[in-house]
Scaffold this active site. Structure first.
Site, PDB file in Angstrom:
ATOM      1  N   ASN A 240     -33.367  20.573  63.673  1.00  0.00           N
ATOM      2  CA  ASN A 240     -32.518  19.738  62.821  1.00  0.00           C
ATOM      3  C   ASN A 240     -32.124  18.412  63.455  1.00  0.00           C
ATOM      4  OD1 ASN A 240     -31.033  21.608  64.532  1.00  0.00           O
ATOM      5  ND2 ASN A 240     -29.207  20.633  63.707  1.00  0.00           N
TER       6      ASN A 240
ATOM      7  N   CYS B 133     -24.832  18.169  62.278  1.00  0.00           N
ATOM      8  CA  CYS B 133     -23.833  19.200  62.055  1.00  0.00           C
ATOM      9  C   CYS B 133     -22.658  19.066  62.999  1.00  0.00           C
ATOM     10  CB  CYS B 133     -24.444  20.577  62.283  1.00  0.00           C
ATOM     11  SG  CYS B 133     -25.699  20.950  61.096  1.00  0.00           S
TER      12      CYS B 133
ATOM     13  N   ALA C   1     -29.082  25.856  50.464  1.00  0.00           N
ATOM     14  CA  ALA C   1     -29.224  25.073  49.230  1.00  0.00           C
ATOM     15  C   ALA C   1     -28.950  23.596  49.448  1.00  0.00           C
ATOM     16  CB  ALA C   1     -28.271  25.622  48.167  1.00  0.00           C
TER      17      ALA C   1
ATOM     18  N   THR D  99     -18.297  39.628  46.016  1.00  0.00           N
ATOM     19  CA  THR D  99     -18.537  38.975  44.733  1.00  0.00           C
ATOM     20  C   THR D  99     -19.356  37.714  44.958  1.00  0.00           C
ATOM     21  OG1 THR D  99     -16.541  39.877  43.757  1.00  0.00           O
ATOM     22  CG2 THR D  99     -17.426  37.885  42.750  1.00  0.00           C
TER      23      THR D  99
ATOM     24  N   GLY E 270     -26.050  28.302  55.813  1.00  0.00           N
ATOM     25  CA  GLY E 270     -27.123  28.541  56.780  1.00  0.00           C
ATOM     26  C   GLY E 270     -26.616  29.280  58.007  1.00  0.00           C
ATOM     27  N   THR E 271     -25.418  28.936  58.416  1.00  0.00           N
ATOM     28  CA  THR E 271     -24.814  29.604  59.571  1.00  0.00           C
ATOM     29  C   THR E 271     -24.670  31.099  59.315  1.00  0.00           C
ATOM     30  OG1 THR E 271     -23.699  27.666  60.469  1.00  0.00           O
ATOM     31  CG2 THR E 271     -22.625  29.792  60.843  1.00  0.00           C
TER      32      THR E 271
END
Lengths: 389, 389
Positions: A153, A327, A202, A239, A73-74
């Site tokens: 959050n 967090c 996710a 990748t 997310g960061t």
């Protein structure tokens, strides 16, 4: 000290759904290939990327090609903010954020000051709500970006983004929202919100850590944080974390189907815990918007106790719960969110953040509540400031 | 068409070592917690991060706290280059790279031109070698960074970095090396190389995609690409890909132990394939430094055939092999590396890149060779330019 473990810190990361993990395994095994390869070994990973992108797009009502996979997310927040800012360097020079954004938004914006950007923080009210008019008032001709989080959050408050979107659209200003805390917990539609950029992760809805995404509305220009080979249409090259992305896709699929049930379960458990706290503990204060917030989140402050002692004793008794910010637990700083809401008051005020998940049970809630009552009692008994009311 | 599959494209990513995958599973299961959490669920992930960091540090002879985990080699290269450049903005304004760097280095450097940086590319010789004196000659008082890759990912040539390091150190210039292609294939020691920054990626030595690292020598200053909560000492903040990092740690451990055996196996198979190609196919040219290159890599060009047709037919026959560049297969551009080496010549010249791994067998090599001989014959038979010598 205790064998029972209850996890009530879902905002720090949900368990990975077994189906998501199952889906990942082949991509850590035989299907390890690089999706950029044009031979056999690239085919399955390529297909898997495409299907995951579709699933994530569907979850937020986006087009497949508007989803950019990132690593957290960061990163999504940094890509949104720096991406728009660096793209508009020399043309625009002003960014608007709310005072209660996640550090990855606040500090991304602040980091741009050395590149000539000015950052305006719009305040929030005591519920943690941003007044769209307050946003309107600080806009300037040189404003490149407005970034207002969807759900906070720490206190869970949901913002009225569609109203803010109307204002930014009229002026051709890009609107980003950090929806990391909301996607997977409430329905999220990029069109209903009216945003141009939206961050999601996710590990907030049953996917693995290490995979996240940035929704980027067609036509929204980003300076990429990474330059290189050209993956993700050049917007986030490198990748791909194929297994992680597959896990995110599966988690998105599951969430699409489970969301109403998940919200009901979380609301019911939240009510139970909230009422229990109200009924059994005095000198408390619930923080956030009691009406519009993400289901399952309770931010509650206790007078005459220290947050860290609360957290520690709850942990010793088998309850995993966060301090002011999930967090940032590790830094144990005072919450900038509660400060901005003006609800910190004076004197000792310990805050706990419970975030419940669908796998929590009523029994978990009773267990947490019983222990909370005992811990608060114990800590207050040691406090020279507290007198039982 | 064919059930047999032989994978000879390890530079596009190695299979994940079963032990690495095994080690990851608990962190996608019960140990899903966030390492930033100060309660029970944070403990095991925290410990796992620490142990993986130690293992990765050991693999390259670094101190534990000098390892920054990232999401891919491209991110590591971008963080190194933009990190140094943005940190030195207003003070220094010149970057030196070689002409054969990976795109994530070349384009990162180029992207900084809009911030006032000038980029000098030092040439390479026909073997792909950078002359340290050529680096010395282009240095200026305003040079912030030199970035020269350790092993080239297309031709395998290893550079004499320690000599370059002597030159940059004398002048207080930061030296970065992209060692993504070399770590796991040859011994790499940050002190012997003398570099300040070094990029490596898990998926080059039996770890999963989605995890990589940047070695950052103590005292080397970086402007972080991501700002936020403060993970990785603020140099790369964001919730960590715990499972991926655990997989990388385990792969690093395995590599420490297996490297001599792995190098021997790759060299032996490479010799077998190289000799087979020489003996059975005319009109070929091997590219790269025959002496100093990573074991198992063969870059070979064939006159009078197209690279893409070669690759396609090899794939149909069950051999996964890359065109000129493994990472960029998807774009099918002419290789900038071969161009910089001046070995492209004129006329049709198809290039294949074989990168062997320790799980390849002699039988795999014979199978690949037999098919290669047939495919080249077939394609040349169709070419109006070719006359058998």
């Amino acid at each position: 000290m205790n064998d029972r473990r209850v996890y009530m810190d879902h905002i720090a990361g949900t368990p990975v759904a077994p189906e998501a993990m199952e889906a990942m395994l082949p991509y850590l095994g035989d299907n390890f290939g690089n999706p950029a390869s044009i031979h056999h070994h690239g085919e399955l990973p390529q297909d898997a990327l495409f299907r995951s992108r579709e699933a994530v797009a569907r979850l937020i009502g986006a087009e497949t090609e508007e989803v950019i996979f990132t690593s957290c997310g960061t990163e999504s927040n940094n890509l949104a903010i720096k991406g728009v800012a660096f793209d508009s360097i020399g043309v625009k020079s002003h960014i608007v954020v709310s005072a209660i954004e996640h550090y990855s938004v606040l500090y991304s914006a602040k980091s741009l000051e050395r590149f000539g950007f000015e950052v305006t923080q719009v305040p929030v009210d005591m519920m943690g709500r941003v007044d769209p008019d307050a946003v309107r008032r600080v806009l300037r001709p040189e404003t490149a970006l407005v970034s207002i989080m969807h759900a906070n959050n720490e206190v869970g408050t949901l913002q009225d983004l569609s109203e803010i979107a109307r204002i930014t659209r009229e002026r051709g200003i890009v609107l980003h929202t950090d929806a990391v805390a909301s996607v997977g917990r409430v329905p999220v539609s990029v069109d209903e919100l009216g945003v141009d950029l939206l961050s999601l992760a996710a590990n907030q809805f049953g996917g693995p850590k290490g995979t996240a995404a940035l929704y980027c509305r067609k036509g929204t220009r980003l300076w990429p944080l990474f330059h290189g080979g050209g993956q993700e249409d050049g917007r986030r090259t490198g990748t791909e974390n194929v297994a992680g992305i597959v896990g995110m896709g599966k988690a998105a699929e599951l969430t699409m189907e489970a969301l109403p049930r998940r919200m009901d379960a979380c609301r019911r458990l939240e009510d139970l815990l909230r009422r229990g706290i109200s009924d059994h503990i005095d000198g408390i204060q619930f923080n956030g918007d009691p009406e519009r917030h993400i289901p399952g989140l309770i931010n509650v402050s206790f007078r005459y106790v220290e947050g860290e002692a609360l957290l520690l004793h709850m942990d010793l008794r088998g309850v995993s719960v966060a301090g002011a910010s999930a967090c940032m637990s590790i830094t144990a700083k005072a919450s900038h969110v509660l400060e901005a809401m003006g609800v910190l008051g004076s004197g000792a005020l310990g805050t706990l953040l419970f975030t419940l998940g669908e796998e929590n049970t009523e029994d978990d809630v009773r267990y947490a509540l019983d222990n909370l009552v005992q811990v608060v009692d114990m800590l207050r008994a040691m406090s020279p400031l507290y007198t039982r009311s």
